[in-house]
Write an enzyme that holds these catalytic residues in place. Sequence first.
Site, PDB file in Angstrom:
ATOM      1  N   SER A 295       9.960 -34.056  13.588  1.00  0.00           N
ATOM      2  CA  SER A 295       9.809 -33.505  14.936  1.00  0.00           C
ATOM      3  C   SER A 295       9.798 -31.972  14.932  1.00  0.00           C
ATOM      4  O   SER A 295      10.312 -31.331  14.020  1.00  0.00           O
ATOM      5  CB  SER A 295      10.959 -33.980  15.826  1.00  0.00           C
ATOM      6  OG  SER A 295      11.057 -35.379  15.793  1.00  0.00           O
TER       7      SER A 295
HETATM    8  N1  SAH Z   1      14.001 -38.190  13.294  1.00  0.00           N
HETATM    9  C1  SAH Z   1      12.924 -38.012  12.325  1.00  0.00           C
HETATM   10  C2  SAH Z   1      11.547 -38.057  12.938  1.00  0.00           C
HETATM   11  C3  SAH Z   1      11.224 -39.441  13.305  1.00  0.00           C
HETATM   12  S1  SAH Z   1       9.516 -39.932  13.290  1.00  0.00           S
HETATM   13  C4  SAH Z   1      13.073 -36.733  11.549  1.00  0.00           C
HETATM   14  O1  SAH Z   1      14.008 -35.949  11.826  1.00  0.00           O
HETATM   15  O2  SAH Z   1      12.273 -36.519  10.641  1.00  0.00           O
HETATM   16  C5  SAH Z   1       9.857 -41.571  13.845  1.00  0.00           C
HETATM   17  C6  SAH Z   1      10.438 -42.484  12.782  1.00  0.00           C
HETATM   18  O3  SAH Z   1      10.807 -43.691  13.433  1.00  0.00           O
HETATM   19  C7  SAH Z   1       9.440 -42.859  11.700  1.00  0.00           C
HETATM   20  O4  SAH Z   1       9.997 -42.600  10.434  1.00  0.00           O
HETATM   21  C8  SAH Z   1       9.234 -44.355  11.905  1.00  0.00           C
HETATM   22  O5  SAH Z   1       9.014 -45.068  10.712  1.00  0.00           O
HETATM   23  C9  SAH Z   1      10.544 -44.752  12.556  1.00  0.00           C
HETATM   24  N2  SAH Z   1      10.517 -45.980  13.340  1.00  0.00           N
HETATM   25  C10 SAH Z   1       9.547 -46.454  14.159  1.00  0.00           C
HETATM   26  N3  SAH Z   1       9.926 -47.606  14.716  1.00  0.00           N
HETATM   27  C11 SAH Z   1      11.169 -47.884  14.239  1.00  0.00           C
HETATM   28  C12 SAH Z   1      12.097 -48.950  14.438  1.00  0.00           C
HETATM   29  N4  SAH Z   1      11.844 -49.987  15.228  1.00  0.00           N
HETATM   30  N5  SAH Z   1      13.263 -48.905  13.770  1.00  0.00           N
HETATM   31  C13 SAH Z   1      13.569 -47.871  12.956  1.00  0.00           C
HETATM   32  N6  SAH Z   1      12.739 -46.845  12.720  1.00  0.00           N
HETATM   33  C14 SAH Z   1      11.554 -46.846  13.361  1.00  0.00           C
END
Ligand code: SAH
Length: 217
Positions: free
Chosen positions: A68
Site C-alpha cells: 500500500s
Molecule cells: N498489507 C499489505 C498489502 C496488502 S495487498 C502490505 O503491507 O504489503 C492485499 C493482500 O491481501 C494480498 O497479499 C492478498 O493476497 C491478500 N488477500 C486477499 N484476499 C485475502 C483473504 N481472503 N485472506 C487473506 N489475505 C488475502
Amino acid sequence: MMPHRGIGMTSQRTRERLVQRLEEQGIRHPGVLDAIRHTPRHLFVDEALASRAYEDTALPISYGQTISQPYIVARMTEALLEGAPEKILEIGTGSGYQAAILARLAAEVYTVERIEALKKQARKRFAELKLRNIHVKQDDGGLGWPEHAPYDAIIVTAASVEVPAALIAQLATGGRMLVPVGAPGAQDLLLVTRTPQGYERRALERVSFVPLLSGVA
Ligand code: SAH
C-alpha cells in the site's frame, strides 16, 4: 543500480523526506511517524523497485498484489491507534510492511495471508528485522483468526464487498476495525466500531485496494 541492502544512507535520507511529506499531508501521531522513520520499506519490495520504496506510492509485489501507499498505511495506522490497541489482527499480510509498522506500536500483531509464498516471504522479513511480536498464518482471512480473538483492532488491507461478519464477531466491544468496502477499483475506507448492540460505521475516505478473495492459494 544500487545494491538492495546497501542503500544505507540514501534510504535514511529519503525515508526522512517521506516522513516530512506525510506530516505535510496531516499525519500527526508521533508514534506512527517514528515507525515509518525506522521501518526499511525497501526491504519489503522487490530489489528492482528498492530505489522507489520511499516514494509515497503503492508498488507491485509478486502474485499481482501491491504494497500500500505509505500515506494510506499511516492514515489507517493512526485511525486504529486512537483506540490504543494491544492486540491487532491484520487481514492481507502482503509484503508484511503494514504489519511491521503495527508491531512497533502494539504488543501483538496477528496477520493472515491467503498466498503461501507471500506469507513465507513476510515471515522471513519479520525474522530478519527481529519483529518477534508478529504472528503470521496462511488462511482465508475473511474467517479471521478466531483462536486469538477478541482483538482490540482489526485492519483489512484488501477490498471487501461488505463488512465481513466473521471479523466483527472477533472484535472486542469498543474495538475498531478499518476495512475498505465497495466495488473493485474504488472503495470507502470504513471505520467500524463494535458496540454492545452491534456496530457503527463511518466512511473516512476513498481508497483503492486489491480485492479480498476467498480461499487460499
Ligand atoms: N498489507 C499489505 C498489502 C496488502 S495487498 C502490505 O503491507 O504489503 C492485499 C493482500 O491481501 C494480498 O497479499 C492478498 O493476497 C491478500 N488477500 C486477499 N484476499 C485475502 C483473504 N481472503 N485472506 C487473506 N489475505 C488475502
